[in-house]
Design a protein around this motif. Sequence first.
Motif, mmCIF file in Angstrom:
data_model
loop_
_atom_site.group_PDB
_atom_site.id
_atom_site.type_symbol
_atom_site.label_atom_id
_atom_site.label_comp_id
_atom_site.label_asym_id
_atom_site.label_seq_id
_atom_site.Cartn_x
_atom_site.Cartn_y
_atom_site.Cartn_z
ATOM 1 N N VAL A 4 16.739 23.821 91.898
ATOM 2 C CA VAL A 4 17.102 23.947 93.307
ATOM 3 C C VAL A 4 15.869 23.543 94.106
ATOM 4 N N ARG A 5 16.014 22.559 94.981
ATOM 5 C CA ARG A 5 14.882 22.098 95.807
ATOM 6 C C ARG A 5 15.078 22.636 97.210
ATOM 7 N N LEU A 6 14.140 23.497 97.611
ATOM 8 C CA LEU A 6 14.307 24.263 98.846
ATOM 9 C C LEU A 6 13.408 23.773 99.950
ATOM 10 N N SER A 7 13.936 23.860 101.154
ATOM 11 C CA SER A 7 13.098 23.582 102.311
ATOM 12 C C SER A 7 13.662 24.348 103.509
ATOM 13 N N HIS A 8 13.115 24.096 104.669
ATOM 14 C CA HIS A 8 13.548 24.833 105.855
ATOM 15 C C HIS A 8 13.368 23.922 107.049
ATOM 16 N N ARG A 9 14.446 23.673 107.779
ATOM 17 C CA ARG A 9 14.350 22.713 108.893
ATOM 18 C C ARG A 9 13.315 23.129 109.933
ATOM 19 N N GLU A 10 13.230 24.448 110.226
ATOM 20 C CA GLU A 10 12.259 24.884 111.239
ATOM 21 C C GLU A 10 10.827 24.659 110.751
ATOM 22 N N SER A 11 10.594 24.962 109.457
ATOM 23 C CA SER A 11 9.251 24.758 108.910
ATOM 24 C C SER A 11 8.887 23.276 108.931
ATOM 25 N N ILE A 12 9.836 22.437 108.535
ATOM 26 C CA ILE A 12 9.555 20.995 108.504
ATOM 27 C C ILE A 12 9.325 20.478 109.931
ATOM 28 N N ALA A 13 10.084 21.043 110.889
ATOM 29 C CA ALA A 13 9.877 20.641 112.292
ATOM 30 C C ALA A 13 8.445 20.967 112.717
ATOM 31 N N GLU A 14 7.952 22.135 112.295
ATOM 32 C CA GLU A 14 6.565 22.511 112.645
ATOM 33 C C GLU A 14 5.575 21.523 112.029
ATOM 34 N N VAL A 15 5.838 21.154 110.785
ATOM 35 C CA VAL A 15 4.947 20.206 110.096
ATOM 36 C C VAL A 15 4.950 18.878 110.849
ATOM 37 N N LEU A 16 6.147 18.412 111.199
ATOM 38 C CA LEU A 16 6.255 17.118 111.878
ATOM 39 C C LEU A 16 5.582 17.163 113.248
ATOM 40 N N LYS A 17 5.764 18.296 113.928
ATOM 41 C CA LYS A 17 5.150 18.416 115.262
ATOM 42 C C LYS A 17 3.624 18.412 115.139
ATOM 43 N N ALA A 18 3.124 19.124 114.119
ATOM 44 C CA ALA A 18 1.671 19.173 113.912
ATOM 45 C C ALA A 18 1.116 17.778 113.630
ATOM 46 N N LEU A 19 1.958 16.919 113.058
ATOM 47 C CA LEU A 19 1.506 15.549 112.768
ATOM 48 C C LEU A 19 1.560 14.656 114.006
ATOM 49 N N GLY A 20 2.257 15.129 115.043
ATOM 50 C CA GLY A 20 2.324 14.350 116.275
ATOM 51 C C GLY A 20 3.692 13.760 116.558
ATOM 52 N N VAL A 21 4.731 14.166 115.815
ATOM 53 C CA VAL A 21 6.084 13.669 116.128
ATOM 54 C C VAL A 21 6.581 14.433 117.361
ATOM 55 N N PRO A 22 6.902 13.722 118.444
ATOM 56 C CA PRO A 22 7.374 14.437 119.633
ATOM 57 C C PRO A 22 8.736 15.092 119.394
ATOM 58 N N ASP A 23 8.972 16.218 120.104
ATOM 59 C CA ASP A 23 10.216 16.983 119.949
ATOM 60 C C ASP A 23 11.470 16.099 119.917
ATOM 61 N N GLN A 24 11.517 15.152 120.868
ATOM 62 C CA GLN A 24 12.752 14.365 120.975
ATOM 63 C C GLN A 24 12.966 13.430 119.773
ATOM 64 N N ASN A 25 11.898 13.199 119.003
ATOM 65 C CA ASN A 25 12.047 12.323 117.824
ATOM 66 C C ASN A 25 12.321 13.095 116.531
ATOM 67 N N LEU A 26 12.406 14.437 116.635
ATOM 68 C CA LEU A 26 12.595 15.234 115.412
ATOM 69 C C LEU A 26 13.896 14.892 114.658
ATOM 70 N N PRO A 27 15.046 14.788 115.377
ATOM 71 C CA PRO A 27 16.278 14.473 114.633
ATOM 72 C C PRO A 27 16.141 13.164 113.849
ATOM 73 N N GLU A 28 15.486 12.174 114.464
ATOM 74 C CA GLU A 28 15.307 10.880 113.791
ATOM 75 C C GLU A 28 14.384 11.032 112.570
ATOM 76 N N ALA A 29 13.351 11.864 112.743
ATOM 77 C CA ALA A 29 12.424 12.094 111.626
ATOM 78 C C ALA A 29 13.154 12.782 110.462
ATOM 79 N N PHE A 30 14.055 13.725 110.777
ATOM 80 C CA PHE A 30 14.853 14.381 109.731
ATOM 81 C C PHE A 30 15.708 13.356 108.976
ATOM 82 N N GLN A 31 16.355 12.478 109.753
ATOM 83 C CA GLN A 31 17.203 11.448 109.127
ATOM 84 C C GLN A 31 16.382 10.575 108.184
#
Length: 444
Positions: free
Chosen positions: A164-191
């Motif tokens: 089972v490979r586990l993750s968490h969308r909120e945690s990944i969002a935090e990681v992406l934001k810390a890297l500099g992905v702007p909020d509005q680009n998060l859905p695209e980054a998830f895709q």
Amino acid sequence: MPPSSSFQGPKGTRDFYPERMAIRRHVEAAWRSASIDSGFCEIDGPMFEHLELYTVKSGGEIVSQLFSFRRDGGEDDYALRPEFTPTLARMAAARGKSLPVPTKWFSMPSLFRAERPQRGRLREHVQWNVDVLGVEDASADVEVISTALLALERLGLGPDQVKVRLSHRESIAEVLKALGVPDQNLPEAFQLLDRRDRMDESDFRGSVQGLGLDDSAIERFDKAAGLTRPLDDPPEQLAQLLGVPVSALEGLGELTEGLRSAGLADWCVVDTGIVRGLAYYTGAVFEIFDAGRAERAIAGGGRYDRLVELFGGPPTPACGFGMGDVVLSLVLEELGLLGEQPGADLIQPPDVFVVSTSESGDVFTGRLLTDLRRSGLHARRSHKSTRNLGKLLSEASRAGARHAVVLGDELAGGEVLVKDLEAGSQVVVPLEGLSAALAGGLES
Ligand code: HAM
């Protein structure tokens, strides 16, 4: 279209001949028993829904794969169900506040997606769905994952074969934001993360750049996107590797802790590359793969805390997963868990095979079969016209029958010959009480 093609099944569909059907029922039996033993009740819904049910929140990929239609002369647009979650959320919303807490439902619908058919992906598949509604904390996520693992274990799989490979969308969002992905680009980054395995490296990098990241952030995005760690790793270590404070991994931590205390840690890993393609997930997400990741995902699921509300119901936390029969059967077959000739051994052999070597036996065969079947035995007959006992018995053996009942000369005295085809012994038994004797095991 050449005339012959309309006599073939549509592209990406399957014909279930007995061996394939036996495999499907074997898999479904494990799904059903694991669901019931874990306290889930079975539900179902319509095979087609209003098209809108899927266009609202399932996400672009599923919508592009819909088989949709309009009745001749009608005005409503429908779609064959590509997944079950929207139907379940609609059903939950319709019950509103009267829904018990928790609500634990399972289903085994056939689903339809106009995908490009390939190994592990077809246009029709059967998908086991297991969902818990009304529970906010990670105990529900643990419950659905443990139910999935119970079924896989009953099918012969263990933590060395599946993960089972586990993750968490909120945690990944935090990681992406810390890297500099702007909020509005998060859905695209998830895709992007979801499609990563299916993209070539340069396309992936180009798309990441399009999210507004510089070279060094791309490096770190790349690393963060593919991080796999054992469940027992201290959260501080993962946080450090991802470059986020440990508080950013809170949701993921609750889930991993729950799975650890359920004794399931060795089946699970954290994988930051898992985000799931469907748009409605809000929290923990997971996918189950064969350990070597030779195949596509066996199952996928997660939390979708806002979907029931979106369909007009009260705010209802929810989580669950879908497990398809296609990839699972491939994995079971690869590992030799479906027998030497896959499916053949799963076809139920008869308890008793009736053969006749006399005229009165021919007349009596039908009556005897009725009686044997009424007493709960799986009874078959020979339809051959031969009276050659050897040929008839080898037919009984080929069918895998334990006993053969021979309607021969003894019938005149109200008796039949019963052969134990495994032990090679035989005994003459009065017709009266034959069923009971067969059911209870014969003394030769
Ligand atoms: P999904 O990831 O789209 O999730 O599908 C779940 C599983 O169904 C996949 O991992 C795969 O095994 C199987 N599957 C999906 N599409 C196909 C296909 N075209 N051919 C063969 N197998 C396929 C969902 O559908 C979510 N609604 C699951 C869920 C339930 N989430 C919460 N509750």
